[in-house]
Design an enzyme around this catalytic site. Structure first.
Site, PDB file in Angstrom:
ATOM      1  N   GLU A   1       0.805  -1.223   0.000  1.00 39.97           N
ATOM      2  CA  GLU A   1       0.000   0.000   0.000  1.00 39.97           C
ATOM      3  C   GLU A   1       0.835   1.269   0.000  1.00 39.97           C
ATOM      4  O   GLU A   1       0.535   2.218  -0.726  1.00 39.97           O
ATOM      5  CB  GLU A   1      -0.955  -0.004   1.202  1.00 39.97           C
TER       6      GLU A   1
ATOM      7  N   HIS B   1     -11.452  -5.263   9.338  1.00 37.68           N
ATOM      8  CA  HIS B   1     -11.962  -4.867   8.027  1.00 37.68           C
ATOM      9  C   HIS B   1     -13.266  -4.081   8.131  1.00 37.68           C
ATOM     10  O   HIS B   1     -14.026  -4.013   7.170  1.00 37.68           O
ATOM     11  CB  HIS B   1     -12.201  -6.101   7.143  1.00 37.68           C
TER      12      HIS B   1
END
Length: 667
Positions: free
Chosen positions: A401, A470
């Protein structure tokens, strides 16, 4: 075909240039150290003393079109690149005449004219940026190289490995230069790396490279010539490990207790300037009188630079907030269009349509992220786009990322218009360094020389039983950061239309798409297009209470408003749409009418966006309120997996109704 002669040609003129370049940096740094003790230069000061051969042996070989990314020890890089000494010294003094307008200081020198993308105070932080700059040049088929300098301490950072992997994978024209001075601050390389051969690490990513004596300017220049020739011939990255040494402390705060005087003296024997001088004198390429003249001329230049900085001006305090965001851009209004037939679609398809529209409108636009191509995106938003637009514009990235987000930022700075997809908001924390320290700061730090027109999309929110890691709603965190625009599209129109307007924004835009909206369906005009992104929207009109929300909570709030209407409680429902900047005018206009405000926010209550809105209402509209401010937020727990617990943790329609009743005195 005859192989080109890549050897340095050490005639008098070239030898003179190299010697001047090194002495100029050394004496400038010495003056900076003196000025620091006089407190005329403040903050951190990292000096380049001993490493001059690296900058002077490499940077003058770059063309004007080539780009350069430096470190926080970048005074030598800046001077070698041609930044005027006066503007560099003025920046060290924090003066408006400085190369960064006094906003960057010692660690953040910038020059758009010189393609100098600045020093970076984050160890390894410039590596992904350099990869992105090179990516932009490759995609536009421009013959340019990006040179990226960093110290051996950066080798321990994930961004080093992520950047080398992407550069090799995509065959990008980056010259990686590791200035290996043996110490990451005060930690010796042998104490921080299990493998101390840094070039071997680069080789493991299939990058050509070599190790060079960084104290020998002739060796450095020869290696740099080979490296640049290789990159221009192949378009692929090259790695130079320059083994050098800094004779001064890591910074002026450093007592240097971690190394012995004997070690420093042993390196002094290899000192690059005296070493080169001695060789030139022995070879008869220069004489002592010429050296004295060089030193005198440089001292005069330094004195002029100091005098220039001393009389320089301080930027007025009134300009404090200038260049946080671009001042010349106004958000596009929604394009007036003749209403077309309405079609049934989903939020997911509306987002996809916005991406397709952008790709077709502007060849600079491309989509990059984890699994956006062959997989079709984690939430199937980009399904089929790879076949339509190809792998150059629909780029599957490694699971890195920080690396690919930083590359997107660099590509945007170089003129491309990337859409970076981060799979979930949780993963964005791995890219927070690049978003916060690069994307959000570069315009301000560079005094408006560099903008970052990148769009970063990510899924956010809870409700799918994905458990704590998440299910975050962290958009309020990002709304805390100056220099970013933060959007939360809730409706099909916004899902379809916000993207293009965001891509027109010269500053970084983060778009948060709530996971519970992707399957939501409804009617959307077949010719729906761009929408404005500056204003909140009044989604339902009432007179008794203002319900303020955004994103995934909008429809819960609208449903609650309908239920409240059955009790003769008529609510304004405001969809914030933009979380930074907040459209307080629309909020206050509503509160002036209803005199009550309830904020619904899927983030946690502590430090929430709801708290920010409530405080602004207290500051700006306190006397309009007939009841206390109230909010409904997620419970202060990591989001659980079990469905009943998950639902109990996030805002629900019943909670909104109960809170609204209480504000109306009906609790």
């Amino acid at each position: 075909m005859t192989e080109p002669d890549l050897r340095p040609h050490l005639n008098h003129d070239h030898a003179h240039e190299l010697l001047v370049g090194m002495i100029r940096i050394r004496r400038f740094e010495g003056k900076c150290a003196e000025l620091y003790t006089q407190e005329k230069i403040r903050g951190f000061l990292h000096l380049y003393d001993g490493e001059e051969a690296v900058a002077v042996g490499i940077i003058p070989l770059l063309t004007e079109e080539d780009r350069l990314v430096a470190t926080y020890r970048e005074h030598g890089h800046a001077l070698a690149r041609g930044l005027p000494m006066k503007s560099v010294m003025a920046e060290m003094f924090g003066k408006a005449e400085g190369c960064s307008g006094g906003r960057g200081g010692s660690m953040h020198l910038f020059s758009s004219d010189a393609n100098f993308y600045g020093g970076n105070a984050i160890v390894g932080g410039g590596l992904p940026l350099a990869v992105g700059l090179a990516l932009a040049d490759k995609m536009r088929e421009q013959d340019a190289v990006t040179a990226c300098f960093f110290g051996e301490g950066a080798v321990a950072e994930g961004e080093f490995h992520e950047s080398l992997n992407i550069a090799s994978l995509w065959k990008l024209p980056v010259l990686f230069i590791c200035e290996n001075n043996g110490y990451a601050m005060g930690t010796a390389l042998s104490l921080s790396e299990s493998e101390t051969d840094i070039n071997a690490k680069a080789s493991s990513y299939a990058i050509r490279g070599e190790v060079v004596d960084g104290m020998n300017i002739v060796a450095v220049e020869a290696a740099a010539r080979r490296a640049l020739h290789s990159i221009r011939e192949t378009g692929e990255p090259y790695f130079l490990e320059c083994r050098t040494y800094r004779f001064r402390a890591h910074s002026m705060f450093d007592p240097q207790l971690y190394r012995s005087k004997e070690e420093v003296e042993s390196w002094r024997a290899k000192e690059p300037i005296e070493r080169f001088k001695s060789w030139l004198l022995e070879a008869g390429l220069i004489h002592e009188e010429e050296i004295k003249m060089i030193e005198a001329e440089i001292d005069d230049e330094i004195d002029e630079a100091v005098a220039f900085a001393e009389v320089g001006t301080l930027e007025p305090v009134e300009n404090l907030t200038r260049h946080v965001m671009a001042s010349e851009w106004l958000a596009l209004p929604a394009e007036p269009r003749q209403a077309a037939e309405m079609v049934e679609t989903t939020y997911r398809e509306a987002v996809k349509a916005g991406i397709v529209d952008a790709l077709k409108k502007d060849e600079r636009v491309f989509l990059m992220g984890e699994d956006v191509g062959r997989y079709g995106g984690c939430y199937a938003v980009s399904k089929g786009l790879l076949d339509e637009f190809g792998p150059e514009r629909i780029r599957d990235t490694p699971l890195s990322e920080s690396g690919f987000t930083g590359a997107g930022i660099g590509a945007a700075m170089a003129g491309m218009r990337p859409i970076v997809e981060v799979m979930t908001v949780n993963f964005s924390l791995l890219a927070l360094d690049q978003i916060l320290n690069t994307a959000a700061t570069y315009r301000h730090m560079s005094n408006n020389q560099f903008g970052v027109p990148v769009v970063i999309r990510m899924a956010t929110g809870a409700g799918r039983q994905l458990a704590a890691q998440h299910s975050h709603s962290l958009e309020g965190w990002y709304a805390h950061i100056p220099g970013l625009r933060v959007l939360a599209p809730a409706t099909l129109e916004d899902a379809r239309g916000m993207l293009w307007t965001a891509l027109e924004d010269p500053d970084p835009v983060l778009i948060f798409e709530n996971v519970m909206l992707y399957n939501r369906s409804g009617q959307l005009a077949a010719n729906a297009g761009p929408v404005g992104i500056d204003r909140a929207a009044l989604r339902r009109e009432g007179s008794d209470i203002s319900l303020i929300t955004y994103g995934g909570s909008l429809f819960k709030t609208l449903e609650a408003a309908e239920e409240l209407s059955k009790e003769n409680i008529n609510a304004d429902v405001i969809d914030l749409r933009s979380l930074r900047p907040l459209d307080m005018d629309t909020i206050i206009t509503s509160v002036k009418k209803t005199h009550r405000a309830l904020i619904v926010d899927e983030g946690w209550k502590s430090g929430s966006l709801a708290a920010e809105i409530g405080m602004r209402l207290a500051e700006e509209a306190f006397f309009e309120l007939d009841a206390p401010l109230a909010r409904v937020c997620s419970e202060e727990v990591p989001i659980p997996y079990a469905y009943h617990l998950e639902q109990a943790a996030i805002p629900k329609m019943a909670q909104i109704i109960t809170a609204a009743r209480a504000l109306m005195g009906r609790g």
